[in-house]
Design a protein around this motif. Structure first.
Motif, PDB file in Angstrom:
ATOM      1  N   ARG A  38       0.201  -1.234   0.350  1.00 25.52           N
ATOM      2  CA  ARG A  38       0.575  -0.025   0.058  1.00 25.52           C
ATOM      3  C   ARG A  38       0.902   1.120   0.205  1.00 25.52           C
ATOM      4  O   ARG A  38       0.773   2.032   0.073  1.00 25.52           O
ATOM      5  CB  ARG A  38      -0.756  -0.224   1.182  1.00 25.52           C
ATOM      6  N   LEU A  39       1.584   1.269   0.315  1.00 24.40           N
ATOM      7  CA  LEU A  39       2.874   3.111   0.182  1.00 24.40           C
ATOM      8  C   LEU A  39       3.005   2.454  -0.103  1.00 24.40           C
ATOM      9  O   LEU A  39       3.725   3.731  -0.860  1.00 24.40           O
ATOM     10  CB  LEU A  39       3.768   2.179   1.744  1.00 24.40           C
ATOM     11  N   ARG A  40       3.804   1.689  -1.256  1.00 24.83           N
ATOM     12  CA  ARG A  40       4.648   1.203  -2.837  1.00 24.83           C
ATOM     13  C   ARG A  40       3.083   2.553  -3.335  1.00 24.83           C
ATOM     14  O   ARG A  40       4.074   2.897  -3.973  1.00 24.83           O
ATOM     15  CB  ARG A  40       5.037   1.233  -3.656  1.00 24.83           C
ATOM     16  N   ALA A 262       9.670   3.022 -13.471  1.00 30.79           N
ATOM     17  CA  ALA A 262      11.072   2.427 -14.967  1.00 30.79           C
ATOM     18  C   ALA A 262      11.213   3.309 -14.513  1.00 30.79           C
ATOM     19  O   ALA A 262      12.880   3.921 -14.555  1.00 30.79           O
ATOM     20  CB  ALA A 262       9.813   1.899 -15.965  1.00 30.79           C
ATOM     21  N   THR A 263      10.398   4.861 -14.664  1.00 26.87           N
ATOM     22  CA  THR A 263      11.368   6.579 -14.698  1.00 26.87           C
ATOM     23  C   THR A 263      12.205   6.942 -13.280  1.00 26.87           C
ATOM     24  O   THR A 263      12.463   7.729 -13.466  1.00 26.87           O
ATOM     25  CB  THR A 263      10.119   7.520 -15.340  1.00 26.87           C
ATOM     26  N   GLN A 264      10.986   6.465 -12.590  1.00 25.10           N
ATOM     27  CA  GLN A 264      11.940   7.144 -11.249  1.00 25.10           C
ATOM     28  C   GLN A 264      11.134   6.259  -9.999  1.00 25.10           C
ATOM     29  O   GLN A 264      10.976   6.107  -8.740  1.00 25.10           O
ATOM     30  CB  GLN A 264      10.162   7.854 -10.910  1.00 25.10           C
ATOM     31  N   PRO A 265      12.823   4.981  -9.695  1.00 21.52           N
ATOM     32  CA  PRO A 265      12.909   4.307  -9.160  1.00 21.52           C
ATOM     33  C   PRO A 265      13.053   5.031  -7.353  1.00 21.52           C
ATOM     34  O   PRO A 265      12.803   4.247  -6.603  1.00 21.52           O
ATOM     35  CB  PRO A 265      14.351   3.335  -9.664  1.00 21.52           C
ATOM     36  N   ASP A 266      13.736   6.045  -7.260  1.00 15.85           N
ATOM     37  CA  ASP A 266      13.687   6.647  -6.185  1.00 15.85           C
ATOM     38  C   ASP A 266      12.760   6.937  -5.556  1.00 15.85           C
ATOM     39  O   ASP A 266      12.503   6.552  -3.893  1.00 15.85           O
ATOM     40  CB  ASP A 266      14.502   7.315  -6.268  1.00 15.85           C
ATOM     41  N   VAL A 267      10.770   6.185  -6.593  1.00 14.06           N
ATOM     42  CA  VAL A 267       9.625   6.194  -5.473  1.00 14.06           C
ATOM     43  C   VAL A 267       9.982   5.509  -4.257  1.00 14.06           C
ATOM     44  O   VAL A 267       9.397   5.782  -3.875  1.00 14.06           O
ATOM     45  CB  VAL A 267       8.420   5.816  -6.621  1.00 14.06           C
ATOM     46  N   PHE A 268      10.466   4.325  -4.256  1.00 16.77           N
ATOM     47  CA  PHE A 268      10.510   3.144  -3.392  1.00 16.77           C
ATOM     48  C   PHE A 268      11.630   3.536  -2.065  1.00 16.77           C
ATOM     49  O   PHE A 268      11.697   2.695  -1.552  1.00 16.77           O
ATOM     50  CB  PHE A 268      10.416   1.616  -3.847  1.00 16.77           C
ATOM     51  N   GLU A 269      12.456   4.318  -1.978  1.00 13.54           N
ATOM     52  CA  GLU A 269      13.243   4.634  -1.449  1.00 13.54           C
ATOM     53  C   GLU A 269      11.958   5.019   0.347  1.00 13.54           C
ATOM     54  O   GLU A 269      11.543   5.526   0.242  1.00 13.54           O
ATOM     55  CB  GLU A 269      13.802   5.617  -1.538  1.00 13.54           C
TER      56      GLU A 269
END
Length: 269
Positions: A38-40, A262-269
């Motif tokens: 849910r957070l992701r 794919a374009t903003q992998p930092d979203v999962f940090e």
């Protein structure tokens, strides 16, 4: 694939083979796995909203109910750009508006609206509300979203209206009234304010907001050009049954979800 799920999807997407490689909503997760999912999904949804220009200063919020404690929900921190939100930036608040996880404050209006919506709708895992351009514009007219396109039929007899705008939502009673306007529907138009959507998944709630905003845009353009032709009741009802479920909403949001990942992998940090 579950046969009921397959049948529901084929009504909207058409037939596909049993062995097709189709992404499916995660199932059978532990509480912690569900929380992380849910957070992701919530962080990705904010990036999508930012990319689509749904932000308006510090206004706008999206929540996800905690899978372990239904009295807690995760929300964007006050004053942070949708385009920069990561999983680690999300804060957790209780129904009293107290931050129980995170160091940034919560938007007071977000608390008032979302707390009452979540309380009134135990089935709603997520809720989304921003001050998007065409949602605001259509809301000022005091009219419903009409079934003038296939996409708009997802909201046919499935959205409420709140017609008593009284300024920034800071009173609990106002939140209760907005929740009542949504009722059992997936969305509501808040007059002179904008749109709000709910879903049994974060992705569904986010997709309903995206497609509702675009449907508002289509209706405004059509009204400016002439008198739109409405889809008849039976066809609109049938179309709603084909494309109006939260499962279909989850799939509709998937391409946007995958673009951000794919374009903003930092979203999962």
């Amino acid at each position: 694939m579950d046969e009921d799920m397959k049948a529901l999807l084929e009504r909207a997407l058409g037939p596909f083979p049993d062995d097709c490689d189709l992404p499916l909503p995660p199932m059978g997760l532990s509480v912690e796995e569900e929380r992380q999912q849910r957070l992701r999904d919530l962080a990705v949804a904010f990036r999508v909203f930012g990319k689509l220009g749904f932000s308006e200063g510090v206004a706008g919020h999206m929540t996800a109910r905690d899978p372990e404690d239904p009295d807690l929900f995760w929300v964007n921190p006050f004053g942070m750009s949708f385009n920069q939100i990561r999983v680690s930036d999300l804060i957790c608040v209780d129904h009293k508006g107290h931050v129980v996880h995170g160091r940034r404050p919560v938007n007071a209006a977000a608390f008032v609206i979302h707390a009452q919506v979540h309380e009134a709708r135990p089935d709603a895992v997520a809720a989304a509300h921003t001050h998007s351009l065409y949602g605001k514009a259509l809301s000022s007219l005091g009219i419903p979203l009409d079934p003038i396109t296939q996409d708009a039929c997802a909201f046919y007899n499935d959205h409420g209206r709140y017609d008593d705008y009284r300024g920034t939502v800071l009173a609990e009673e106002e939140g209760k009234n907005i929740a009542a306007a949504i009722g059992g529907h997936k969305a509501a138009i808040l007059r002179n304010h904008g749109l709000i959507t709910v879903g049994t998944t974060v992705s569904a709630a986010a997709w309903w907001f995206v497609t509702m905003e675009r449907s508002c845009q289509a209706q405004m353009i059509a009204m400016a050009a002439g008198t739109p032709t409405l889809i008849d009741h039976d066809t609109a009802t049938l179309t709603h049954s084909q494309i109006g479920s939260d499962l279909v909403g989850w799939f509709q949001f998937r391409p946007l979800w995958e673009q951000i990942v794919a374009t903003q992998p930092d979203v999962f940090e």
